[in-house]
Design a protein around this motif. Structure first.
Motif, PDB file in Angstrom:
ATOM      1  N   GLN A  48       0.993  -1.137   0.419  1.00  0.00           N
ATOM      2  CA  GLN A  48      -0.299  -0.347   0.244  1.00  0.00           C
ATOM      3  C   GLN A  48       0.425   1.336  -0.130  1.00  0.00           C
ATOM      4  OE1 GLN A  48      -2.257  -0.877   3.127  1.00  0.00           O
ATOM      5  NE2 GLN A  48      -3.674  -1.748   2.388  1.00  0.00           N
ATOM      6  N   GLN A 158       1.689  -9.319  -7.815  1.00  0.00           N
ATOM      7  CA  GLN A 158       1.963 -10.974  -7.061  1.00  0.00           C
ATOM      8  C   GLN A 158       2.995 -11.325  -6.574  1.00  0.00           C
ATOM      9  OE1 GLN A 158       2.152 -14.315  -8.565  1.00  0.00           O
ATOM     10  NE2 GLN A 158       0.435 -14.981  -7.127  1.00  0.00           N
ATOM     11  N   LYS A 185      -4.646 -14.191   0.927  1.00  0.00           N
ATOM     12  CA  LYS A 185      -5.692 -13.252   1.507  1.00  0.00           C
ATOM     13  C   LYS A 185      -4.919 -11.261   0.852  1.00  0.00           C
ATOM     14  CE  LYS A 185      -5.318 -12.704   5.618  1.00  0.00           C
ATOM     15  NZ  LYS A 185      -4.764 -13.352   6.969  1.00  0.00           N
ATOM     16  N   SER A 186      -4.490 -11.941   0.533  1.00  0.00           N
ATOM     17  CA  SER A 186      -3.089 -10.459  -0.634  1.00  0.00           C
ATOM     18  C   SER A 186      -3.907 -10.343  -2.154  1.00  0.00           C
ATOM     19  CB  SER A 186      -2.165 -10.667  -0.190  1.00  0.00           C
ATOM     20  OG  SER A 186      -1.353 -11.001   0.799  1.00  0.00           O
ATOM     21  N   ASN A 187      -4.736 -10.893  -2.388  1.00  0.00           N
ATOM     22  CA  ASN A 187      -5.255 -10.731  -3.556  1.00  0.00           C
ATOM     23  C   ASN A 187      -5.897  -9.303  -3.993  1.00  0.00           C
ATOM     24  OD1 ASN A 187      -4.301 -12.849  -4.577  1.00  0.00           O
ATOM     25  ND2 ASN A 187      -5.957 -14.399  -5.167  1.00  0.00           N
ATOM     26  N   LYS A 188      -6.766  -9.136  -2.492  1.00  0.00           N
ATOM     27  CA  LYS A 188      -8.023  -7.979  -2.743  1.00  0.00           C
ATOM     28  C   LYS A 188      -6.817  -6.763  -2.746  1.00  0.00           C
ATOM     29  CE  LYS A 188     -11.762  -5.816  -0.395  1.00  0.00           C
ATOM     30  NZ  LYS A 188     -11.276  -5.137   0.109  1.00  0.00           N
ATOM     31  N   THR A 189      -6.045  -6.976  -1.920  1.00  0.00           N
ATOM     32  CA  THR A 189      -5.037  -5.629  -1.493  1.00  0.00           C
ATOM     33  C   THR A 189      -4.098  -5.147  -2.866  1.00  0.00           C
ATOM     34  OG1 THR A 189      -5.113  -6.046   0.606  1.00  0.00           O
ATOM     35  CG2 THR A 189      -2.836  -4.624  -0.010  1.00  0.00           C
ATOM     36  N   ALA A 191      -4.702  -6.288  -6.181  1.00  0.00           N
ATOM     37  CA  ALA A 191      -5.837  -5.643  -6.907  1.00  0.00           C
ATOM     38  C   ALA A 191      -6.193  -4.027  -7.029  1.00  0.00           C
ATOM     39  CB  ALA A 191      -7.339  -6.401  -7.267  1.00  0.00           C
ATOM     40  N   GLU A 192      -6.600  -3.731  -5.677  1.00  0.00           N
ATOM     41  CA  GLU A 192      -6.925  -2.188  -5.037  1.00  0.00           C
ATOM     42  C   GLU A 192      -5.551  -1.403  -5.424  1.00  0.00           C
ATOM     43  OE1 GLU A 192     -10.535  -3.359  -1.509  1.00  0.00           O
ATOM     44  OE2 GLU A 192      -7.701  -3.148  -0.681  1.00  0.00           O
ATOM     45  N   GLU A 195      -5.189  -1.067  -9.189  1.00  0.00           N
ATOM     46  CA  GLU A 195      -5.741   0.201  -9.705  1.00  0.00           C
ATOM     47  C   GLU A 195      -5.394   1.478  -9.359  1.00  0.00           C
ATOM     48  OE1 GLU A 195      -8.216  -0.387 -11.706  1.00  0.00           O
ATOM     49  OE2 GLU A 195      -8.741  -2.333 -11.477  1.00  0.00           O
TER      50      GLU A 195
END
Length: 229
Positions: A48, A158, A185-189, A191-192, A195
């Motif tokens: 992040q 990834q 569990k990291s996939n969502k972060t 992807a965000e 973007e």
């Protein structure tokens, strides 16, 4: 297209990524990361606001620059990224992996029927020169293989996450199944963050990773080590 992405982002790509922990070994040694929860928190922070976010943004610029055949721009971004590295250890890692990927891309192009001495890939390499940062080489390789920009970015993020988890699994240690759960569990972060990166302007490129930088510098003189740096 998907096959090229899988190959470029594969953990088995012979670039030496498995031999680096990027300061993670120091953090485990000092007890700052001691279980899957603390490792996951570290992963999210790096994705992040850490250096990998900025590097991924430069990778996107290398991708776009190669598509436009802006080879001088590629050279500029390569120098910029070298200067942005906060420790010599992180810089040397990026250079070693980038140079290895360049060599591999050229080897793979040599088996292509379209290979020639004036290919854009070879011209880009000549213009950029060495050392070449990994993010630059990845972006150029993805563009040269006509991969989708967003998919290449997801693959880059990834791949970094997968290598970081692999280091944590060895160091803490954790089971392989726990490692796969962390990656899932990291996939969502991922992807965000992807973007967000696609929308960043050049003046927005920055990172907050001073803790990682201190750990990276300390790792060089750590008494016992499993990883290079």
């Amino acid at each position: 297209m998907i096959l090229g992405l899988l190959q470029l982002s594969s953990p088995t790509l012979p670039l030496g990524a498995y031999s680096y922990s990027e300061g993670l070994e120091t953090l485990v040694e000092r007890g700052a990361i001691a279980d899957d929860d603390s490792l996951f928190y570290w992963l999210l922070q790096e994705l992040q606001i850490g250096a990998v976010r900025m590097e991924a943004a430069v990778m996107v610029r290398a991708f776009r620059g190669f598509k436009k055949r802006d080879f001088s721009g590629l050279s500029t971004w390569n120098k910029w990224l070298s200067a942005a590295k906060e420790t010599s250890e992180l810089r040397q890692q990026s250079w070693q992996m980038g140079n290895s990927l360049w060599g591999l891309l050229l080897e793979l192009e040599s088996v292509s029927e379209a290979a020639n001495s004036d290919s854009p890939l070879k011209v880009a390499l000549t213009t950029i020169g060495k050392p070449c940062n990994y993010a630059i080489a990845f972006g150029v390789g993805a563009a040269n293989w006509n991969l989708d920009e967003k998919m290449a970015l997801l693959g880059y993020l990834q791949s970094w996450t997968s290598h970081a988890i692999g280091a944590g699994v060895k160091l803490i240690p954790l089971g392989q199944t726990v490692g796969q759960k962390l990656l899932f569990k990291s996939n969502k972060t991922i992807a965000e963050v992807a973007e967000e990166i696609l929308l960043l302007k050049d003046d927005d490129l920055a990172s907050c990773s001073w803790g990682l930088s201190l750990a990276s510098m300390a790792h060089e003189v750590q008494y016992t080590r499993l990883f290079r740096s």
